[in-house]
Design a protein around this motif. Sequence first.
Motif, mmCIF file in Angstrom:
data_model
loop_
_atom_site.group_PDB
_atom_site.id
_atom_site.type_symbol
_atom_site.label_atom_id
_atom_site.label_comp_id
_atom_site.label_asym_id
_atom_site.label_seq_id
_atom_site.Cartn_x
_atom_site.Cartn_y
_atom_site.Cartn_z
ATOM 1 N N PRO A 1 0.811 -1.223 0.000
ATOM 2 C CA PRO A 1 0.000 0.000 0.000
ATOM 3 C C PRO A 1 0.846 1.277 0.000
ATOM 4 N N MET B 1 1.886 2.661 -3.363
ATOM 5 C CA MET B 1 0.876 3.160 -4.298
ATOM 6 C C MET B 1 0.740 4.676 -4.179
ATOM 7 N N GLN C 1 -0.682 8.358 -6.686
ATOM 8 C CA GLN C 1 -1.290 8.858 -7.922
ATOM 9 C C GLN C 1 -0.260 8.894 -9.040
ATOM 10 N N ARG D 1 2.242 20.084 -8.060
ATOM 11 C CA ARG D 1 2.460 18.692 -8.498
ATOM 12 C C ARG D 1 3.337 18.591 -9.745
ATOM 13 N N LYS E 1 2.654 19.523 -12.700
ATOM 14 C CA LYS E 1 1.887 19.142 -13.890
ATOM 15 C C LYS E 1 1.652 20.345 -14.780
ATOM 16 N N ARG F 1 -4.556 23.931 -17.024
ATOM 17 C CA ARG F 1 -3.824 23.265 -18.110
ATOM 18 C C ARG F 1 -4.682 23.123 -19.375
ATOM 19 N N LYS G 1 -20.380 10.904 -14.126
ATOM 20 C CA LYS G 1 -19.467 11.155 -15.243
ATOM 21 C C LYS G 1 -20.213 11.958 -16.314
ATOM 22 N N GLU H 1 -10.134 14.527 -8.717
ATOM 23 C CA GLU H 1 -8.682 14.678 -8.857
ATOM 24 C C GLU H 1 -8.018 15.263 -7.607
ATOM 25 N N TYR I 1 -10.706 13.107 -3.897
ATOM 26 C CA TYR I 1 -10.901 11.657 -3.814
ATOM 27 C C TYR I 1 -9.601 10.868 -4.041
ATOM 28 N N MET I 2 -8.943 11.113 -5.168
ATOM 29 C CA MET I 2 -7.762 10.291 -5.492
ATOM 30 C C MET I 2 -6.624 10.459 -4.483
ATOM 31 N N PRO I 3 -6.304 11.695 -4.055
ATOM 32 C CA PRO I 3 -5.242 11.805 -3.032
ATOM 33 C C PRO I 3 -5.593 11.037 -1.757
ATOM 34 N N TYR J 1 -7.667 8.462 -1.512
ATOM 35 C CA TYR J 1 -7.719 7.038 -1.859
ATOM 36 C C TYR J 1 -6.324 6.392 -1.783
ATOM 37 N N TYR J 2 -5.299 7.141 -2.233
ATOM 38 C CA TYR J 2 -3.948 6.593 -2.182
ATOM 39 C C TYR J 2 -3.272 6.843 -0.832
ATOM 40 N N PRO K 1 -4.500 4.146 2.705
ATOM 41 C CA PRO K 1 -3.928 2.813 2.979
ATOM 42 C C PRO K 1 -2.559 2.865 3.633
ATOM 43 N N ARG K 2 -1.864 4.004 3.508
ATOM 44 C CA ARG K 2 -0.520 4.115 4.096
ATOM 45 C C ARG K 2 -0.567 4.564 5.542
#
Lengths: 85, 497
Positions: free
Chosen positions: A57, A60, A62, B143, B145, B174, B288, B300, B303-305, B307-308, B311-312
Amino acid sequence: MSIAVQIREMLEAEKDFKMSPSVSDDDSLIESGVADSFAMITLVVLLEKTFSIKVEPEEMSQDVFSSIGRIAGYVEGKLSGNDRD
Amino acid sequence: MFVLFHQVEFLLFLAPVLVGYWMVPKRTRNFFLLIASYAFYASWNWKFGGCLLASTAVDYCVGLGIHRSSQARTRRRLLTLSIVTNLGMLGFFKYSNFFLESLVELAGVFGFSLDIPTLNIILPIGISFYTFQTLSYSIDIYRRKLEPTSNLVDFALFVVFFPQLIAGPIEKARDLLPQLRAPKFLKDVDWKHGLYLFGYGWFLKVVIADPVGVVVNEAFGPPSATVGKLEVSGSRVLMALYAYSLQIYCDFSGYSKMARGLACMFGIRLSRNFYLPFFSRGYIDFYKRWHITLSNWIGEYVYMPLYYYLPRTRLFGAITGTKARLYVSAAVALLVTRIVFGLWHGASVNFVLLGLFIYCGQWASVLANQLTKNSSLRNNAVHAAIARPLQSFVMIHMFAFAMLFFRSHSIEQVEEFCKRLLTDIDLSELLRSDLIWSMYLPAAFLFSYELLQYRRDDEFAILKLSGYRQLAFWLTLATFWILRADPGGGAFIYFQF
């Protein structure tokens, strides 16, 4: 067969992903609509099974799981690490 | 006031701005459009221009600072400054009273009596949209980007570009900044699509959304009322929920189409904010297709930050296996995301409940998807003929029910209307003759037209039909317009957010 090609075939075969040939190795899987976060779970399971690796984990992020190219790089790193072990 | 795209006053603003934009020298076009955009905003209330300028100045400097700094700590501090400034402004104007009232209630639960008066705050129009937009600029630079722009005019125009300033689409730097920087030529403007989007968006607002609002107000009371009605039959509530689904869809997607059409006339392509949401296959698919740019933004940057990240954390250490951790992480991140999504719309318990309702709907979609994904029935003709329309049918009804939280004035109204929906339904009331014209016919027209777009997977399908078919379409629109148009209708619903 390169790891990137194997991952691409994996995404094409699995119903959770909406893969198309126009998606390049550098395209974001999320932004291009290939996968959502639930499909990413399927991807982790498939990577572990296909390449006999263990995705931790804490590995992982982004960035690592953003595109086929990046995932391939991660898998290569894991496999070379395994070889050294 | 120019900000209402569907009113004649707006055309008095648009015509000189559009002509002027294409007449002035190329290098001054963005400056001209910037001044016009500030004038557009000031026509609503110039005093709140300060918030716009603050957001612009902070993120312009933060963007350059993050890019120039190689020290992680400095970069993090600068990003924090952007987040605190933008969310601080949003929090003060939008959520102050909600927190004060919640504090008083919480104190009451513990037996204390607090006497804190609520503040008389006007919400600056568009603040929920432009703060998210400028935030995404700084986060993307952080980031790595995105490269920042050193051109203050280009950046200020990115924040204040009038077609999308008030209610989106929420653009990412962007996507929009490179377009603003690029040289534009009048001959390249896609007038056909621009005018179609503006005209059809106007039709949705003036001919469908505003007139159908009468049915909604009959049950819920006018949107401006501080207390909602309670003595309403279940049948009327039911009707009002479907009417409001139609109203909010036509109102917001109408606005978004007009915004895209307007931008198109200036040679700018904005993101699509809606794409046939009532043809979706469940709640995941729905988001969507509905308010796509907000869903993408929250996905973006929230949620995604999460989500990853989750777990850590130590909290997740007890869960064994990456797959299990990711599922739990998705569940928690989705919950947070949906509450943020609900509260983004406004500070009230109703919107928290709306977020929770959508959360349950999304999990139902995920589970249904997982259970049926390997079914042999999934790709056959029976599935296409029955299951797909059934999915849309269920989605439409779930959406209509969710509107109870969205449109109600208070939690008491939600409770009372829920009771009445369960106990006080007289189906004959749904067949009232006045509803045929006010609701059912426009809904049938909209459904038929969207079915065509869905089958061809093309929102511009009508422009590709043969001449007489197009003529029939435009005549239908004209007939509806002559008989139903309400050009004096109110502001767009999403202006209040």
